[in-house]
Enzyme design. Structure first.
Site, PDB file in Angstrom:
ATOM      1  N   LYS A   1       3.176  10.698  38.323  1.00  6.44           N
ATOM      2  CA  LYS A   1       3.682  11.870  38.921  1.00  6.44           C
ATOM      3  C   LYS A   1       4.975  11.477  39.434  1.00  6.44           C
ATOM      4  O   LYS A   1       6.039  12.185  39.381  1.00  6.44           O
ATOM      5  CB  LYS A   1       2.801  12.035  40.615  1.00  6.44           C
ATOM      6  CG  LYS A   1       1.524  12.437  40.210  1.00  6.44           C
ATOM      7  CD  LYS A   1       0.722  12.807  41.564  1.00  6.44           C
ATOM      8  CE  LYS A   1       0.782  11.671  42.812  1.00  6.44           C
ATOM      9  NZ  LYS A   1      -0.367  10.835  42.230  1.00  6.44           N
TER      10      LYS A   1
ATOM     11  N   ARG B   1      -2.784  15.521  50.204  1.00  7.13           N
ATOM     12  CA  ARG B   1      -3.767  14.784  49.686  1.00  7.13           C
ATOM     13  C   ARG B   1      -4.894  15.021  50.357  1.00  7.13           C
ATOM     14  O   ARG B   1      -5.981  14.360  50.160  1.00  7.13           O
ATOM     15  CB  ARG B   1      -3.228  13.223  50.216  1.00  7.13           C
ATOM     16  CG  ARG B   1      -2.608  12.688  49.018  1.00  7.13           C
ATOM     17  CD  ARG B   1      -2.109  11.391  49.518  1.00  7.13           C
ATOM     18  NE  ARG B   1      -2.247  10.267  48.621  1.00  7.13           N
ATOM     19  CZ  ARG B   1      -0.659   9.997  48.059  1.00  7.13           C
ATOM     20  NH1 ARG B   1       0.090  10.510  48.461  1.00  7.13           N
ATOM     21  NH2 ARG B   1      -1.166   9.055  47.191  1.00  7.13           N
TER      22      ARG B   1
ATOM     23  N   ARG C   1       4.543  -2.952  44.389  1.00 10.24           N
ATOM     24  CA  ARG C   1       4.072  -2.436  45.541  1.00 10.24           C
ATOM     25  C   ARG C   1       2.664  -3.032  45.964  1.00 10.24           C
ATOM     26  O   ARG C   1       1.940  -3.347  45.228  1.00 10.24           O
ATOM     27  CB  ARG C   1       3.750  -1.075  45.262  1.00 10.24           C
ATOM     28  CG  ARG C   1       5.004   0.039  45.116  1.00 10.24           C
ATOM     29  CD  ARG C   1       4.547   1.462  44.969  1.00 10.24           C
ATOM     30  NE  ARG C   1       3.235   1.906  45.356  1.00 10.24           N
ATOM     31  CZ  ARG C   1       2.990   3.136  45.376  1.00 10.24           C
ATOM     32  NH1 ARG C   1       3.790   3.916  44.664  1.00 10.24           N
ATOM     33  NH2 ARG C   1       1.870   3.630  45.870  1.00 10.24           N
TER      34      ARG C   1
ATOM     35  N   ARG D   1      -7.992   3.069  46.909  1.00  6.69           N
ATOM     36  CA  ARG D   1      -7.081   4.341  46.633  1.00  6.69           C
ATOM     37  C   ARG D   1      -7.855   5.196  45.728  1.00  6.69           C
ATOM     38  O   ARG D   1      -7.895   6.655  46.050  1.00  6.69           O
ATOM     39  CB  ARG D   1      -5.768   4.241  46.145  1.00  6.69           C
ATOM     40  CG  ARG D   1      -4.785   3.144  46.994  1.00  6.69           C
ATOM     41  CD  ARG D   1      -3.546   2.712  46.505  1.00  6.69           C
ATOM     42  NE  ARG D   1      -2.563   3.681  46.019  1.00  6.69           N
ATOM     43  CZ  ARG D   1      -1.640   3.220  45.025  1.00  6.69           C
ATOM     44  NH1 ARG D   1      -1.697   2.011  44.692  1.00  6.69           N
ATOM     45  NH2 ARG D   1      -0.725   4.386  44.614  1.00  6.69           N
TER      46      ARG D   1
HETATM   47  P1  AMP Z   1       2.168   7.315  46.702  1.00  6.66           P
HETATM   48  O1  AMP Z   1       3.388   6.569  46.601  1.00  6.66           O
HETATM   49  O2  AMP Z   1       2.151   8.869  46.578  1.00  6.66           O
HETATM   50  O3  AMP Z   1       1.019   6.651  45.928  1.00  6.66           O
HETATM   51  O4  AMP Z   1       1.575   7.170  48.473  1.00  6.66           O
HETATM   52  C1  AMP Z   1       1.491   5.493  48.608  1.00  6.66           C
HETATM   53  C2  AMP Z   1       0.635   5.539  50.071  1.00  6.66           C
HETATM   54  O5  AMP Z   1       1.315   6.336  51.162  1.00  6.66           O
HETATM   55  C3  AMP Z   1      -0.857   6.352  49.826  1.00  6.66           C
HETATM   56  O6  AMP Z   1      -1.680   5.548  49.389  1.00  6.66           O
HETATM   57  C4  AMP Z   1      -1.256   6.574  51.573  1.00  6.66           C
HETATM   58  O7  AMP Z   1      -1.390   5.480  52.066  1.00  6.66           O
HETATM   59  C5  AMP Z   1       0.348   7.047  51.717  1.00  6.66           C
HETATM   60  N1  AMP Z   1       0.531   8.359  51.825  1.00  6.66           N
HETATM   61  C6  AMP Z   1       1.639   9.190  50.862  1.00  6.66           C
HETATM   62  N2  AMP Z   1       1.596  10.458  50.887  1.00  6.66           N
HETATM   63  C7  AMP Z   1       0.407  10.652  51.910  1.00  6.66           C
HETATM   64  C8  AMP Z   1      -0.276  11.865  52.451  1.00  6.66           C
HETATM   65  N3  AMP Z   1       0.162  13.234  51.956  1.00  6.66           N
HETATM   66  N4  AMP Z   1      -1.074  11.805  53.232  1.00  6.66           N
HETATM   67  C9  AMP Z   1      -1.616  10.633  53.610  1.00  6.66           C
HETATM   68  N5  AMP Z   1      -1.023   9.403  53.137  1.00  6.66           N
HETATM   69  C10 AMP Z   1      -0.231   9.544  52.241  1.00  6.66           C
END
Ligand code: AMP
Length: 218
Positions: A13, A88, A160, A171
């Protein structure tokens, strides 16, 4: 052009969002990037989010809804945006519908990228990110390591914390239980465009461009 990028962690993404953001000159709003920036700055939100992210869990809906409402209220998104990482959960999808209603946003599309779990675990184990501009690289495919400078801007590359195997598994569970049902919400609205995320970055990018070319994105 208003796009929601949907799909499991590691599907690409963020990578596709960066390319599409350059193609269409629209901002890439990544909720994960916003949370990581807050964590780096050690704000109250950042400190709370960091622990949740490292556990592979989700930040509470009310916090996320506020962040996204603020981001979408900015003048910068007047001609469009790519929203990556939100919604999400079903309550977030419902909150987004309310935000769109309040901001008079009517037309949008959801790009749904898919990939199987085994490939996700392999990709995330290989992923490094540039601390400066957030570009994403694969150690295997791009020939970089944690110690290399970013091939594009020379910034520092890092892995990360939530890309470690145990957190990735968590996740994926969270995705299956809380996030996957959200796509059905959008299928009901007839706005989902499915894309196979297993192909190379270039092939996926080209396919998305072709699919978007057939849609009314004004
Ligand atoms: P990402 O970079 O999109 O993979 O997001 C990394 C982490 O940020 C996720 O595993 C969640 O812990 C948190 N996170 C990001 N977006 C959301 C969301 N819309 N709702 C809840 N947690 C989020």
């Amino acid at each position: 052009m208003r796009l929601l990028l949907f799909g499991p962690p590691g599907v690409g993404k963020g990578t596709q969002a960066k390319l599409l953001s350059e193609d269409y000159h629209i901002p890439h709003i990544s909720t994960g990037d916003l949370l990581r920036a807050a964590a780096d700055k050690r704000t109250e939100l950042g400190k709370r989010a960091k622990a949740i992210m490292e556990a592979g869990q989700l930040v509470p809906d009310d916090v996320m809804n506020g962040i996204v409402r603020e981001a979408l209220s900015s003048k910068k998104v007047a001609s469009g945006f790519l929203l990556d990482g939100f919604p999400r959960t079903l309550p977030q999808a419902k909150a987004l519908a309310k935000i769109f209603g309040d901001l008079k946003i009517v037309k949008y599309w959801v790009l749904n990228l898919s990939l199987d779990d085994e490939e996700i675990i392999r990709r995330l184990g290989n992923r490094v990110v540039c601390r400066k501009e957030g570009r994403i690289f694969s150690m295997e495919e791009d020939g970089v390591t944690f110690a290399s400078p970013c091939p594009v801007c020379g910034g520092e590359l890092y892995q990360r914390d939530d890309d470690k195997p145990d957190t990735v598994r968590k996740r994926l569970q969270v995705y299956a239980v809380q996030t996957a049902p959200v796509i059905e919400f959008y299928r009901g609205a007839g706005v989902v465009v499915d894309v196979d995320g297993a192909n190379s970055i270039d092939v996926v990018h080209r396919e998305i461009r072709l699919l978007l070319g057939d849609l009314d994105t004004r």
